[in-house]
Structures are given as C-alpha cells and as structure tokens.
Design an enzyme around this catalytic site. Sequence first.
Site, mmCIF file in Angstrom:
data_model
loop_
_atom_site.group_PDB
_atom_site.id
_atom_site.type_symbol
_atom_site.label_atom_id
_atom_site.label_comp_id
_atom_site.label_asym_id
_atom_site.label_seq_id
_atom_site.Cartn_x
_atom_site.Cartn_y
_atom_site.Cartn_z
ATOM 1 N N HIS A 1 120.813 33.515 3.943
ATOM 2 C CA HIS A 1 121.494 31.955 3.565
ATOM 3 C C HIS A 1 120.795 31.558 2.475
ATOM 4 C CE1 HIS A 1 122.042 27.777 5.247
ATOM 5 N NE2 HIS A 1 122.687 27.930 4.104
ATOM 6 N N HIS B 1 118.841 35.985 10.810
ATOM 7 C CA HIS B 1 119.196 34.970 10.136
ATOM 8 C C HIS B 1 117.872 34.532 9.190
ATOM 9 C CE1 HIS B 1 121.778 31.400 8.302
ATOM 10 N NE2 HIS B 1 120.586 30.861 8.493
ATOM 11 N N GLY C 1 117.552 22.405 4.881
ATOM 12 C CA GLY C 1 116.303 22.359 4.373
ATOM 13 C C GLY C 1 115.437 22.304 5.313
ATOM 14 N N PHE C 2 115.335 22.220 6.601
ATOM 15 C CA PHE C 2 114.319 22.022 7.475
ATOM 16 C C PHE C 2 114.877 22.687 8.998
ATOM 17 C CE2 PHE C 2 111.241 20.437 4.935
ATOM 18 C CZ PHE C 2 112.014 19.567 3.925
ATOM 19 N N GLY C 3 114.291 23.311 9.717
ATOM 20 C CA GLY C 3 114.440 23.512 11.194
ATOM 21 C C GLY C 3 114.133 22.322 12.101
ATOM 22 N N MET D 1 120.139 28.820 0.171
ATOM 23 C CA MET D 1 119.883 27.190 -0.298
ATOM 24 C C MET D 1 119.604 27.161 -1.773
ATOM 25 S SD MET D 1 119.048 26.110 3.669
ATOM 26 C CE MET D 1 118.607 27.857 3.935
ATOM 27 N N ASP E 1 116.544 32.239 5.936
ATOM 28 C CA ASP E 1 116.777 31.033 5.208
ATOM 29 C C ASP E 1 115.980 31.240 3.934
ATOM 30 O OD1 ASP E 1 116.782 29.318 8.123
ATOM 31 O OD2 ASP E 1 118.539 29.498 6.822
ATOM 32 N N SER F 1 117.024 32.301 13.749
ATOM 33 C CA SER F 1 116.340 31.960 12.387
ATOM 34 C C SER F 1 115.094 32.065 12.238
ATOM 35 C CB SER F 1 116.999 30.600 11.990
ATOM 36 O OG SER F 1 116.463 30.264 10.672
ATOM 37 N N MET G 1 126.995 24.059 8.141
ATOM 38 C CA MET G 1 125.809 23.436 8.517
ATOM 39 C C MET G 1 125.759 22.241 9.634
ATOM 40 S SD MET G 1 123.656 25.365 7.192
ATOM 41 C CE MET G 1 122.137 24.181 7.638
ATOM 42 N N MET H 1 115.253 29.170 0.440
ATOM 43 C CA MET H 1 114.978 27.688 -0.049
ATOM 44 C C MET H 1 114.509 27.931 -1.558
ATOM 45 S SD MET H 1 114.570 25.795 3.381
ATOM 46 C CE MET H 1 115.122 26.120 4.761
ATOM 47 N N ASP I 1 125.018 26.219 11.964
ATOM 48 C CA ASP I 1 123.466 26.609 11.745
ATOM 49 C C ASP I 1 122.774 25.200 11.841
ATOM 50 O OD1 ASP I 1 121.696 27.777 8.874
ATOM 51 O OD2 ASP I 1 120.796 27.213 10.799
ATOM 52 N N GLY I 2 121.844 24.849 12.623
ATOM 53 C CA GLY I 2 121.191 23.660 12.806
ATOM 54 C C GLY I 2 121.122 22.896 14.044
#
Length: 215
Positions: free
Chosen positions: A65, A32, A141-143, A67, A34, A7, A136, A36, A170-171
């Site tokens: 992805h 990946h 929202g955050f790594g 979001m 993200d 990611s 998820m 947002m 993921d996460g």
Amino acid sequence: MIKIAPSILAADPLNLERDVIRAEKADCDWIHVDVMDAHFVPNLAYSADVVRRLRQITELPLDVHLMMDHPEIMLDQFLDAGASCLTIHAEIEADVTQLLKRIRQRGRMAGIALKPGTPTEAICEYMDIADLTLMMTVEPGFGGQKLDARVISKIRRLKDLGYKGEIEADGGIREDNLELLAVNGLTVAVMGTALFRDEDMKGCIARLHQIGTGK
Ligand code: DX5
Ligand code: ZN
C-alpha cells in the site's frame, strides 16, 4: 470467505520475520505492507528493501500500500522487490491510469486506494484497470485508529456500480465490525492492531474466515 491481510505496521519492527511467520502459521491470506513517505501522510514506513526481504521469507501475496505523493519514482523498485499487489492512491497528481497499467504489465495486481473523504465515483475511470480497490476506513498514516463507519456505504456503492475487482478495507477493522463490511461487499480485510495484539491469532483468523459465510 473474506481474505485476511495482517498489516505489519502493527508488528514488532525489531522482529518482523518472527511476526510475519506467526501470521502465516495463523493462516492469514495476504501480508499487508504500508509504505509511507512523510508527505502524502504524516508518517514514514517501510522501503522496497523490506519488501525484498519479506519476499525471501514468505510465499504469501505481499499487498503493498503506497501512501506516497510520487509513487512513480519507486514503482519498479517495489515490483522488482516482489510486490504481488501494488496499490496507489487516487488523490495523487501523477497519471494514475498509466501507473496502474505499468503495474499490470509487470503481471501484478494493480490497486487503487481512496481516503475516507474521497467519493466512490473517483474510481469510475479506473473500474476496468484496477484489480483491487482499497477503501480506507481511517485517515491514512497510523494504525490503531477507530473505523470510520461512513465508508461502509462507499463499499456498498462500489458494489452497486458493478465493480468486479477485489474490494479491500483498511483501518480500525476488528472482529466485531467486520460483518457489517462483509455484508456490503468486502472481499479483503486489512487488520493491524486487532490481529497482532491477539495472543490467539490463529483462533481469531479462523473466526474471521467464518464471517460473511453465514456459518
Ligand atoms: C494506516 C494503514 C493501515 C493500518 C491498519 O494508514 O494503511 O494498514 O496499519 O492498522 P489498524 O488495523 O490497527 O487500524
Ligand atoms: Zn494500509
């Protein structure tokens, strides 16, 4: 073999090209990305222009992805930019079925994502039109967050429901918790912090590719 998708949220934003090439040379399978919108999640990240530039520097599948509260506004921009797989969340108000069909009509993989608190059954109406389900394993929202172990039984449930598509998580995924996801049906692992902080990313990915294969 579990596909590994680094990611780039955990990559250096001032050296994205360097870090994507590093991941590619480390034999990752997908990249990946993200996206947002600061509404669906309390953070902002990456645009269609970044996807377009990534498409120019790598042939790896771009696993995008979204979001976003309103992905319908920008769906075609991400498809035009070269997204290989485009994933929307099941929790949005828009017509999810119609959006998944639009992604497939453009010849790309259509993905559906569930937050940790959303029950697996939420994807039942999309079982035949979602090529990928993204579970998820953290609140989006955050790594750098800790994996939510409750999601492992959701992955198992998806398998038990007879889902035939890719099952992605993921996460908070790390080398020491991937096995548990793999034995319950995972096929794609998104990893940010654990990979980009590893000085020997190639060695790490080689070990990750062994997980779930019984070797
Ligand atoms: C979080 C993102 C993830 C995140 C994963 O909302 O969807 O892709 O970047 O990062 P780690 O592996 O650090 O949890
Ligand atoms: Zn993600």
